[in-house]
Write a protein that holds these residues in place. Structure first.
Motif, PDB file in Angstrom:
ATOM      1  N   MET A  14       0.842  -1.176   0.000  1.00 27.83           N
ATOM      2  CA  MET A  14       0.000   0.000   0.000  1.00 27.83           C
ATOM      3  C   MET A  14       0.891   1.245   0.000  1.00 27.83           C
ATOM      4  O   MET A  14       1.808   1.361   0.811  1.00 27.83           O
ATOM      5  CB  MET A  14      -0.899  -0.022   1.229  1.00 27.83           C
ATOM      6  CG  MET A  14      -1.736   1.201   1.384  1.00 27.83           C
ATOM      7  SD  MET A  14      -2.797   1.012   2.823  1.00 27.83           S
ATOM      8  CE  MET A  14      -3.895   2.327   2.532  1.00 27.83           C
ATOM      9  N   ILE A  15       0.585   2.177  -0.844  1.00 24.43           N
ATOM     10  CA  ILE A  15       1.350   3.426  -0.934  1.00 24.43           C
ATOM     11  C   ILE A  15       0.667   4.478  -0.072  1.00 24.43           C
ATOM     12  O   ILE A  15      -0.557   4.635  -0.104  1.00 24.43           O
ATOM     13  CB  ILE A  15       1.444   3.894  -2.400  1.00 24.43           C
ATOM     14  CG1 ILE A  15       2.216   2.860  -3.210  1.00 24.43           C
ATOM     15  CG2 ILE A  15       2.091   5.258  -2.491  1.00 24.43           C
ATOM     16  CD1 ILE A  15       2.295   3.151  -4.678  1.00 24.43           C
ATOM     17  N   ALA A  16       1.487   5.177   0.710  1.00 20.71           N
ATOM     18  CA  ALA A  16       0.948   6.214   1.582  1.00 20.71           C
ATOM     19  C   ALA A  16       0.492   7.419   0.756  1.00 20.71           C
ATOM     20  O   ALA A  16       1.130   7.796  -0.214  1.00 20.71           O
ATOM     21  CB  ALA A  16       2.007   6.644   2.589  1.00 20.71           C
ATOM     22  N   ARG A  17      -0.595   7.993   1.200  1.00 21.97           N
ATOM     23  CA  ARG A  17      -1.109   9.201   0.546  1.00 21.97           C
ATOM     24  C   ARG A  17      -0.313  10.413   1.028  1.00 21.97           C
ATOM     25  O   ARG A  17       0.164  10.422   2.168  1.00 21.97           O
ATOM     26  CB  ARG A  17      -2.585   9.395   0.878  1.00 21.97           C
ATOM     27  CG  ARG A  17      -3.478   8.278   0.381  1.00 21.97           C
ATOM     28  CD  ARG A  17      -4.912   8.458   0.816  1.00 21.97           C
ATOM     29  NE  ARG A  17      -4.953   8.702   2.253  1.00 21.97           N
ATOM     30  CZ  ARG A  17      -5.988   9.237   2.890  1.00 21.97           C
ATOM     31  NH1 ARG A  17      -7.066   9.585   2.249  1.00 21.97           N
ATOM     32  NH2 ARG A  17      -5.952   9.424   4.192  1.00 21.97           N
ATOM     33  N   PRO A  18      -0.176  11.436   0.191  1.00 25.33           N
ATOM     34  CA  PRO A  18       0.544  12.651   0.599  1.00 25.33           C
ATOM     35  C   PRO A  18      -0.017  13.281   1.878  1.00 25.33           C
ATOM     36  O   PRO A  18       0.739  13.795   2.700  1.00 25.33           O
ATOM     37  CB  PRO A  18       0.385  13.584  -0.598  1.00 25.33           C
ATOM     38  CG  PRO A  18       0.177  12.680  -1.758  1.00 25.33           C
ATOM     39  CD  PRO A  18      -0.567  11.497  -1.218  1.00 25.33           C
ATOM     40  N   GLU A  19      -1.325  13.200   2.077  1.00 27.62           N
ATOM     41  CA  GLU A  19      -1.932  13.761   3.296  1.00 27.62           C
ATOM     42  C   GLU A  19      -1.431  13.036   4.545  1.00 27.62           C
ATOM     43  O   GLU A  19      -1.176  13.649   5.576  1.00 27.62           O
ATOM     44  CB  GLU A  19      -3.466  13.680   3.246  1.00 27.62           C
ATOM     45  CG  GLU A  19      -4.113  14.338   2.063  1.00 27.62           C
ATOM     46  CD  GLU A  19      -4.183  13.431   0.839  1.00 27.62           C
ATOM     47  OE1 GLU A  19      -4.423  12.209   0.961  1.00 27.62           O
ATOM     48  OE2 GLU A  19      -3.961  13.961  -0.262  1.00 27.62           O
ATOM     49  N   ASP A  20      -1.317  11.704   4.434  1.00 26.95           N
ATOM     50  CA  ASP A  20      -0.830  10.908   5.569  1.00 26.95           C
ATOM     51  C   ASP A  20       0.636  11.193   5.847  1.00 26.95           C
ATOM     52  O   ASP A  20       1.053  11.310   7.009  1.00 26.95           O
ATOM     53  CB  ASP A  20      -1.025   9.413   5.291  1.00 26.95           C
ATOM     54  CG  ASP A  20      -2.497   9.038   5.155  1.00 26.95           C
ATOM     55  OD1 ASP A  20      -3.343   9.733   5.743  1.00 26.95           O
ATOM     56  OD2 ASP A  20      -2.779   8.050   4.443  1.00 26.95           O
ATOM     57  N   ILE A  21       1.411  11.301   4.785  1.00 27.81           N
ATOM     58  CA  ILE A  21       2.833  11.613   4.939  1.00 27.81           C
ATOM     59  C   ILE A  21       2.993  12.988   5.570  1.00 27.81           C
ATOM     60  O   ILE A  21       3.779  13.171   6.502  1.00 27.81           O
ATOM     61  CB  ILE A  21       3.561  11.551   3.582  1.00 27.81           C
ATOM     62  CG1 ILE A  21       3.563  10.112   3.056  1.00 27.81           C
ATOM     63  CG2 ILE A  21       4.986  12.074   3.703  1.00 27.81           C
ATOM     64  CD1 ILE A  21       4.070   9.980   1.639  1.00 27.81           C
ATOM     65  N   SER A  22       2.223  13.943   5.109  1.00 27.61           N
ATOM     66  CA  SER A  22       2.284  15.305   5.642  1.00 27.61           C
ATOM     67  C   SER A  22       1.907  15.342   7.118  1.00 27.61           C
ATOM     68  O   SER A  22       2.552  16.032   7.920  1.00 27.61           O
ATOM     69  CB  SER A  22       1.358  16.212   4.834  1.00 27.61           C
ATOM     70  OG  SER A  22       1.409  17.523   5.322  1.00 27.61           O
ATOM     71  N   LEU A  23       0.900  14.587   7.502  1.00 29.06           N
ATOM     72  CA  LEU A  23       0.474  14.537   8.902  1.00 29.06           C
ATOM     73  C   LEU A  23       1.563  13.929   9.788  1.00 29.06           C
ATOM     74  O   LEU A  23       1.878  14.456  10.856  1.00 29.06           O
ATOM     75  CB  LEU A  23      -0.826  13.736   9.015  1.00 29.06           C
ATOM     76  CG  LEU A  23      -1.471  13.687  10.388  1.00 29.06           C
ATOM     77  CD1 LEU A  23      -1.842  15.098  10.867  1.00 29.06           C
ATOM     78  CD2 LEU A  23      -2.717  12.817  10.340  1.00 29.06           C
ATOM     79  N   ASP A  24       2.166  12.827   9.320  1.00 26.20           N
ATOM     80  CA  ASP A  24       3.225  12.217  10.118  1.00 26.20           C
ATOM     81  C   ASP A  24       4.482  13.091  10.133  1.00 26.20           C
ATOM     82  O   ASP A  24       5.191  13.132  11.135  1.00 26.20           O
ATOM     83  CB  ASP A  24       3.561  10.814   9.629  1.00 26.20           C
ATOM     84  CG  ASP A  24       4.344  10.033  10.670  1.00 26.20           C
ATOM     85  OD1 ASP A  24       3.936  10.045  11.856  1.00 26.20           O
ATOM     86  OD2 ASP A  24       5.365   9.429  10.314  1.00 26.20           O
ATOM     87  N   LEU A  25       4.744  13.788   9.039  1.00 32.65           N
ATOM     88  CA  LEU A  25       5.868  14.730   9.000  1.00 32.65           C
ATOM     89  C   LEU A  25       5.718  15.781  10.091  1.00 32.65           C
ATOM     90  O   LEU A  25       6.670  16.094  10.819  1.00 32.65           O
ATOM     91  CB  LEU A  25       5.951  15.389   7.619  1.00 32.65           C
ATOM     92  CG  LEU A  25       7.015  16.471   7.437  1.00 32.65           C
ATOM     93  CD1 LEU A  25       8.414  15.898   7.623  1.00 32.65           C
ATOM     94  CD2 LEU A  25       6.873  17.099   6.053  1.00 32.65           C
TER      95      LEU A  25
END
Length: 139
Positions: A1-12
């Motif tokens: 599963m590829i992470a969505r940019p929104e999820d990456i941004s939130l974890d960032l």
């Protein structure tokens, strides 16, 4: 599963918050070590009983050493966080903009890392308290 940019941004955002929280904790431990040391020196100036001073200098020494361990541990964790941050920023295409800032962020005005400065200060608190402890015991 590829992470969505929104999820990456939130974890960032979470990783940066954790990084700054650890840095704040490390500075607070140094502040407490210095204040504790100054308080014990105040007891010395006031002429408090030698037994109390010996116990106090031992406690300050232990506090400085614990602060050193905390600073080193936090640096290891910060390095992990910064690696994750780099990956996230690269994934979001932000690394080109942020890399020059991060490269400068690891040095303070003395040219050493913040962690190295804090460790040096904690070791200084421990060393001076140990010297004063030995002086008090020998007196």
């Amino acid at each position: 599963m590829i992470a969505r940019p929104e999820d990456i941004s939130l974890d960032l955002q979470t990783q940066w918050q954790d990084h700054f929280h650890m840095r704040d904790q490390t500075w607070k431990v140094l502040q407490y070590s210095i204040l504790f040391f100054l308080g014990v020196v105040g007891l010395e100036i006031k002429g408090v009983d030698s037994g109390v001073l010996i116990a106090s200098y031992i406690a300050v020494f232990c506090t400085g050493m614990a602060g050193t361990i905390i600073a080193i541990h936090h640096r290891w964790r910060e390095n992990e966080k910064l690696e994750m941050i780099k990956i996230y920023e690269r994934e979001l295409g932000l690394d080109v903009l942020i890399k020059p800032v991060l490269d400068k962020a690891h040095k303070n005005f003395l040219g050493m890392s913040t962690t190295a400065y804090i460790v040096a200060m904690q070791l200084s608190v421990s060393a001076v308290s140990l010297i004063l402890l030995v002086k008090r015991i020998m007196a």
